[in-house]
Design an enzyme around this catalytic site. Structure first.
Site, PDB file in Angstrom:
ATOM      1  CB  ALA A 124      -0.912  -0.003   1.221  1.00 16.44           C
ATOM      2  N   GLY A 156       0.059  -5.253   0.667  1.00 18.83           N
ATOM      3  CA  GLY A 156      -1.163  -5.267  -0.126  1.00 18.83           C
ATOM      4  C   GLY A 156      -0.971  -5.899  -1.497  1.00 18.83           C
ATOM      5  CD  GLU A 214      -3.062  -7.701   2.692  1.00 16.37           C
ATOM      6  OE1 GLU A 214      -3.440  -7.934   3.848  1.00 16.37           O
ATOM      7  OE2 GLU A 214      -2.882  -6.542   2.257  1.00 16.37           O
ATOM      8  CD  GLU A 256       1.378  -5.995   5.583  1.00 14.76           C
ATOM      9  OE1 GLU A 256       0.626  -6.035   4.596  1.00 14.76           O
ATOM     10  OE2 GLU A 256       2.114  -6.949   5.927  1.00 14.76           O
TER      11      GLU A 256
END
Length: 275
Positions: free
Chosen positions: A88, A133, A136, A156
């Site tokens: 992200a 992300g 993911e 993260e």
């Protein structure tokens, strides 16, 4: 692009053909229509495809349109040579507050359910980084084709948070509890061969063959019955969301339903007649 415009597009009757020109308004995506296969390429090169609000909105819009369009059978989701998506965009999140993250309109929330309602198969073509992300997003796809340079991870924890778009859940289902715990708690990355060993990816090929291999696989799937492919995809996905007994029951009913299809009748007839 606004959601209202996306909704208007989705409400239109699908024309018999779809062209690349229909996606010219995207800033961070490139969409290429190759017959029954759509290749969607994330294109934020300077940010290594870091997932920002605009990119997530454009990607969700493109996937929704392509999934609705009758002429498209399979979607290939690709990144750039250095990164599928490096996570992200932290510059958009650094000042976010708890109350903002709780809103269903936040782009991380939209990312977490990006592929949940798609009926058509989505193949991820991964080169370079697929982190946070980005991993993911890759795990939301149905098949992952990885290049030799691919690196996967949920880092993260190194910046004081945890995965927020399904990473702890999908990674555990893909590689098992112990390996998922190791990756999530240490934040380390793993290479393509290790990802193949633990079942995260379907295959590993040279980087210059990642996109051709993903497209070739998509074209093979696109030759098959669309309703049967959709049923098969849903049946496999049920194995992650139901008990064994419930999953087997769903499969049995889906299998039985194929006998109402002309595609099933013609397929079996051709097999018997050796055509």
């Amino acid at each position: 692009m606004s959601w209202s415009r996306a909704n208007r597009l989705l409400m239109q009757v699908s024309p018999p053909e779809i062209s690349n020109e229909e996606f010219h308004y995207f800033n961070d995506l490139k969409v290429e229509i190759r017959g029954a296969v759509a290749v969607v390429t994330m294109n934020r090169a300077r940010q290594l495809n870091a997932l920002c609000e605009r990119l997530v909105a454009e990607l969700r819009t493109a996937l929704m349109i392509l999934d609705q369009h009758l002429s498209i059978a399979v979607i290939v989701l690709a990144g750039l040579p250095k990164a599928f998506a490096a996570g992200a965009d932290i510059t958009e999140m650094v000042n976010s507050r708890f109350s903002q993250l709780r809103l269903p309109t936040h782009f991380v929330d939209a990312l977490g359910c990006m592929c949940d309602d798609l009926e058509k198969p989505v193949i991820a073509a991964v080169r370079g980084y697929a982190l946070g992300g980005g991993l993911e997003l890759a795990m939301m796809c149905d098949i992952i084709v990885a290049g030799e340079s691919a690196k996967f991870g949920q880092p993260e924890i190194k910046i004081g948070t945890i995965p927020g778009a399904g990473g702890t859940q999908r990674l555990t289902r893909a590689v098992g509890k112990s390996k998922a715990m190791e990756l999530v708690l240490t934040g380390r990355t793993m290479g393509a061969q290790e990802a193949l060993q633990f079942g995260l990816v379907s295959m590993v090929v040279p980087d210059d063959q990642v996109l051709p291999e993903a497209i070739a696989m998509a074209e093979e799937i696109a030759k098959l019955s669309k309703p049967v492919v959709s049923l098969a995809k849903e049946a496999v996905n049920r194995s992650f969301e139901s008990s064994l007994a419930e999953g087997v029951l769903f499969e049995k009913r889906a299998f039985q339903s194929t006998f109402a299809l002309e595609d099933r009748r013609e397929g079996m007839k051709a097999f018997v007649e050796k055509r």
